[in-house]
Enzyme design. Structure first.
Site, PDB file in Angstrom:
ATOM      1  N   HIS A 294       0.874  -1.190   0.000  1.00  0.00           N
ATOM      2  CA  HIS A 294       0.000   0.000   0.000  1.00  0.00           C
ATOM      3  C   HIS A 294       0.904   1.230   0.000  1.00  0.00           C
ATOM      4  CE1 HIS A 294      -3.478   2.387   0.549  1.00  0.00           C
ATOM      5  NE2 HIS A 294      -3.773   2.148   1.815  1.00  0.00           N
ATOM      6  N   HIS A 333      -2.353  -1.957  -9.904  1.00  0.00           N
ATOM      7  CA  HIS A 333      -3.324  -1.392  -8.965  1.00  0.00           C
ATOM      8  C   HIS A 333      -4.576  -2.247  -8.983  1.00  0.00           C
ATOM      9  CE1 HIS A 333      -5.820   1.546  -6.899  1.00  0.00           C
ATOM     10  NE2 HIS A 333      -4.679   2.077  -6.484  1.00  0.00           N
ATOM     11  N   ASP A 389       2.717   5.714  -6.639  1.00  0.00           N
ATOM     12  CA  ASP A 389       3.974   5.591  -5.912  1.00  0.00           C
ATOM     13  C   ASP A 389       5.208   5.528  -6.813  1.00  0.00           C
ATOM     14  OD1 ASP A 389       2.952   5.591  -3.307  1.00  0.00           O
ATOM     15  OD2 ASP A 389       2.281   3.530  -3.542  1.00  0.00           O
TER      16      ASP A 389
HETATM   17  N1  ACO Z   1       4.858  -6.497 -10.757  1.00  0.00           N
HETATM   18  C1  ACO Z   1       4.748  -7.669 -11.421  1.00  0.00           C
HETATM   19  N2  ACO Z   1       3.583  -8.321 -11.588  1.00  0.00           N
HETATM   20  C2  ACO Z   1       2.489  -7.767 -11.048  1.00  0.00           C
HETATM   21  C3  ACO Z   1       2.530  -6.550 -10.342  1.00  0.00           C
HETATM   22  C4  ACO Z   1       3.771  -5.907 -10.205  1.00  0.00           C
HETATM   23  N3  ACO Z   1       3.886  -4.753  -9.573  1.00  0.00           N
HETATM   24  N4  ACO Z   1       1.294  -6.246  -9.914  1.00  0.00           N
HETATM   25  C5  ACO Z   1       0.499  -7.225 -10.328  1.00  0.00           C
HETATM   26  N5  ACO Z   1       1.220  -8.149 -11.015  1.00  0.00           N
HETATM   27  C6  ACO Z   1       0.708  -9.351 -11.690  1.00  0.00           C
HETATM   28  C7  ACO Z   1       0.381 -10.441 -10.691  1.00  0.00           C
HETATM   29  O1  ACO Z   1       1.478 -11.310 -10.474  1.00  0.00           O
HETATM   30  C8  ACO Z   1      -0.764 -11.127 -11.379  1.00  0.00           C
HETATM   31  O2  ACO Z   1      -0.262 -11.930 -12.411  1.00  0.00           O
HETATM   32  P1  ACO Z   1      -0.868 -13.413 -12.664  1.00  0.00           P
HETATM   33  O3  ACO Z   1      -2.315 -13.195 -12.967  1.00  0.00           O
HETATM   34  O4  ACO Z   1      -0.077 -13.963 -13.794  1.00  0.00           O
HETATM   35  O5  ACO Z   1      -0.646 -14.169 -11.371  1.00  0.00           O
HETATM   36  C9  ACO Z   1      -1.505 -10.006 -12.072  1.00  0.00           C
HETATM   37  O6  ACO Z   1      -0.524  -8.985 -12.306  1.00  0.00           O
HETATM   38  C10 ACO Z   1      -2.650  -9.427 -11.254  1.00  0.00           C
HETATM   39  O7  ACO Z   1      -2.127  -8.975 -10.017  1.00  0.00           O
HETATM   40  P2  ACO Z   1      -2.835  -9.123  -8.620  1.00  0.00           P
HETATM   41  O8  ACO Z   1      -1.779  -9.364  -7.582  1.00  0.00           O
HETATM   42  O9  ACO Z   1      -3.961 -10.107  -8.715  1.00  0.00           O
HETATM   43  O10 ACO Z   1      -3.464  -7.684  -8.448  1.00  0.00           O
HETATM   44  P3  ACO Z   1      -4.037  -7.078  -7.108  1.00  0.00           P
HETATM   45  O11 ACO Z   1      -5.133  -6.201  -7.517  1.00  0.00           O
HETATM   46  O12 ACO Z   1      -4.312  -8.152  -6.111  1.00  0.00           O
HETATM   47  O13 ACO Z   1      -2.798  -6.256  -6.529  1.00  0.00           O
HETATM   48  C11 ACO Z   1      -1.285  -4.524  -6.118  1.00  0.00           C
HETATM   49  C12 ACO Z   1      -2.644  -4.908  -6.684  1.00  0.00           C
HETATM   50  C13 ACO Z   1      -1.135  -5.053  -4.662  1.00  0.00           C
HETATM   51  C14 ACO Z   1      -1.170  -3.015  -6.083  1.00  0.00           C
HETATM   52  C15 ACO Z   1      -0.177  -5.142  -7.019  1.00  0.00           C
HETATM   53  O14 ACO Z   1      -0.309  -4.645  -8.335  1.00  0.00           O
HETATM   54  C16 ACO Z   1       1.210  -4.888  -6.481  1.00  0.00           C
HETATM   55  O15 ACO Z   1       1.683  -5.644  -5.616  1.00  0.00           O
HETATM   56  N6  ACO Z   1       1.907  -3.804  -6.965  1.00  0.00           N
HETATM   57  C17 ACO Z   1       3.216  -3.458  -6.457  1.00  0.00           C
HETATM   58  C18 ACO Z   1       3.078  -2.721  -5.147  1.00  0.00           C
HETATM   59  C19 ACO Z   1       2.567  -1.300  -5.334  1.00  0.00           C
HETATM   60  O16 ACO Z   1       3.040  -0.552  -6.180  1.00  0.00           O
HETATM   61  N7  ACO Z   1       1.614  -0.928  -4.476  1.00  0.00           N
HETATM   62  C20 ACO Z   1       1.052   0.408  -4.477  1.00  0.00           C
HETATM   63  C21 ACO Z   1      -0.365   0.410  -4.963  1.00  0.00           C
HETATM   64  S1  ACO Z   1      -0.982   2.056  -5.003  1.00  0.00           S
HETATM   65  C22 ACO Z   1      -1.317   2.406  -3.405  1.00  0.00           C
HETATM   66  O17 ACO Z   1      -1.583   1.580  -2.570  1.00  0.00           O
HETATM   67  C23 ACO Z   1      -1.233   3.752  -3.007  1.00  0.00           C
END
Ligand code: ACO
Length: 482
Positions: A294, A333, A389
């Site tokens: 987050h 996201h 971010d």
């Molecule tokens: N890098 C690589 N792969 C990713 C990323 C990433 N940053 N984010 C998502 N994916 C992939 C997942 O592995 C998944 O792939 P798959 O379907 O082959 O398994 C697919 O994209 C979908 O991702 P989910 O994890 O299901 O998406 P979710 O909505 O649960 O997660 C989140 C969202 C937590 C923000 C995620 O994208 C992430 O971890 N990002 C990096 C951390 C980040 O930048 N957080 C800040 C968010 S903004 C905020 O909170 C202010």
């Protein structure tokens, strides 16, 4: 046409087959027809605002003793937990609006304090209201001297988010009347105090890490200028903030002010639903924001850019992400499946800040990383774009902030969003204590055995730092001893 009525789980009546608004099959249009194949029973569930009520499924049972059908939605990926008038997001289109105002317009024309008023009270203030609002916030920036002593009690290297979390929670003990959440004035004052004091608490945490004396608020300065003064003032009698940095900070804070039902806001609402005081509810929001998935992501982005080191290493890094050895922090996201509009605005302000501070060399790595990721099928297929971010950390670093402070910089402006959402929750007649259900998957009715008869069935962790690997003869662990 015969009218068929069913009791919904909360006692309401669902009507089927009314003459108007019916489909050719005789069902109401704004409804969902459900056949429970276990029993062959048919049900009609009302659809309102594109949602069905999970409680309407409780009536679906296999027999009288059955608890009834529940919705299973870990992480609330498809569950609306409240109604809200505050923030609108269209994740597919990349749209963000506060109380109906597009975020871009607010960033161009407004100030953070105006936006805080908009979020909390639903309208932008007129000039008199704005003057009063600024006066109120400015005159509540001081904290009790005991808070200062409280901060002094932390270790020199305590994470500032940990300090912020503790001090916001501690405020509830300084304002015990805040527990009267039915009192409009108490609610208002808690909101004012939190928005006013958050920068003070954040700056005290920063100065504590550096071993520098805490700087008291300066009422002559604006909200971001006062923050810069509390952070950076040294021997000068009056700190004069650079107006370009003040404005950049203000824009960043507008962008971070609210984001509907994200993890920390949901935490504030959930904890607040127990009718605890708002300081404790907001402390829960700070705790949720602390996490690397987050608000902690901005800190992780900079650590990632540092590890990548040069643009030459980007292809290898992206291979690592695709092999799932790494995560591309600042990308992806839950809601945005398009470019996060906040990232777009921040990117535009990066150069303005660098004009004052000098360029952060990691910008080149970030820009190239973004470009290559956006050109890559892995990210395109998953609709992964930069989020808020991705670029904010570069600005914070240019402001000489240590990475530990980045999430604190997010918590300061998000306070107005948390307060607005908490206020809305307290005034919502549908609010009840948040209490999700579970699907129990554990054992039942086990035979209890006395301790002497039990076999060891669980192995304790044996990693570095585990209690089991500590030799008692060696004395206290480093952290216990310090
Ligand atoms: N890098 C690589 N792969 C990713 C990323 C990433 N940053 N984010 C998502 N994916 C992939 C997942 O592995 C998944 O792939 P798959 O379907 O082959 O398994 C697919 O994209 C979908 O991702 P989910 O994890 O299901 O998406 P979710 O909505 O649960 O997660 C989140 C969202 C937590 C923000 C995620 O994208 C992430 O971890 N990002 C990096 C951390 C980040 O930048 N957080 C800040 C968010 S903004 C905020 O909170 C202010």
């Amino acid at each position: 046409m015969a009218e068929q009525e069913q009791q919904d789980a909360s006692g309401g009546v669902l009507t089927r087959g009314d003459a108007e608004g019916v489909t050719p099959q005789g069902t109401a249009k704004d409804s969902l027809s459900v056949t429970d194949n276990r029993t062959g029973e048919q049900y009609e569930v009302e659809i309102t605002d594109g949602t069905v009520k999970a409680m309407d499924f409780r009536q679906m049972k296999v027999d009288e003793d059955d608890f009834g059908l529940m919705a299973y939605d870990p992480a609330f990926t498809n569950t609306a937990h409240c109604r809200s008038d505050i923030t609108y997001i269209d994740g597919e289109a990349g749209v963000l609006e506060y109380r109906g105002y597009p975020i871009g317009r607010l960033c161009e024309e407004s100030t953070y304090l105006e936006v805080a008023h908009l979020l909390i009270y639903g309208e932008l203030p007129n000039q008199d209201q704005l003057n009063e609002w600024i006066f109120e916030i400015t005159h509540h920036t001081f904290v009790h001297e005991n808070i200062k002593k409280f901060v002094e009690g932390f270790r020199y290297d305590a994470h500032p988010m940990g300090m912020l979390l503790a001090t916001v929670g501690a405020l509830s003990t300084f304002y015990p009347d805040a527990i009267n959440i039915d009192d409009e004035t108490e609610r208002h004052m808690a909101g004012v105090r939190m928005i006013a004091k958050m920068p003070t608490l954040a700056a005290f945490a920063y100065r504590h890490n550096l071993g520098l004396p805490y700087i008291y608020p300066d009422n002559d300065l604006g909200y971001p200028g006062n923050f810069l003064s509390m952070m950076y003032k040294m021997t000068e009698t009056k700190y004069e903030p650079d107006p370009r940095l003040e404005r950049a900070l203000d824009v960043l804070w507008i962008l971070h002010a609210d984001h509907e039902q994200n993890c920390s806001t949901a935490a504030v609402r959930s904890v607040g639903s127990s009718q605890v005081d708002p300081y404790s509810a907001v402390a829960a929001g700070v705790a949720a924001l602390y996490g690397p998935l987050h608000g902690g992501a901005n800190e992780q982005v900079l650590r990632m850019l540092e590890r990548i080191e040069t643009t030459d290493n980007i292809p290898d890094f992206l291979e690592g992400v695709k092999n799932r050895d790494e995560k591309l922090m600042g990308f992806g996201h839950r809601v945005y499946k398009n470019y996060d509009p906040r990232a777009e605005i921040i990117k535009k302000h990066v150069d303005e800040v660098f004009e004052v501070t000098g360029k952060n060399p990691k910008l080149d790595i970030a820009v190239e990383l973004e470009k290559r990721a956006l050109d890559d099928d892995y990210f395109a297929e998953r609709k992964l774009y930069p989020n808020v971010d991705f670029y904010s950390g570069l600005i914070y670093e240019a402001l000489q902030l240590p990475k530990d402070m980045f999430t604190v910089m997010f918590a300061i402006p998000r306070t107005s969003g948390w307060v607005a959402q908490w206020l809305e929750m307290t005034q919502d007649e549908e609010t009840k204590i948040a209490r999700p259900r579970q699907v129990y998957s554990g054992a039942r009715q086990r035979d209890y055995q006395p301790v002497a008869d039990r076999e060891q069935k669980v192995d304790p962790p044996t990693g570095v730092g585990a209690t089991t690997v500590i030799d008692p003869a060696a004395g206290p662990t480093p952290s216990e001893g310090r």
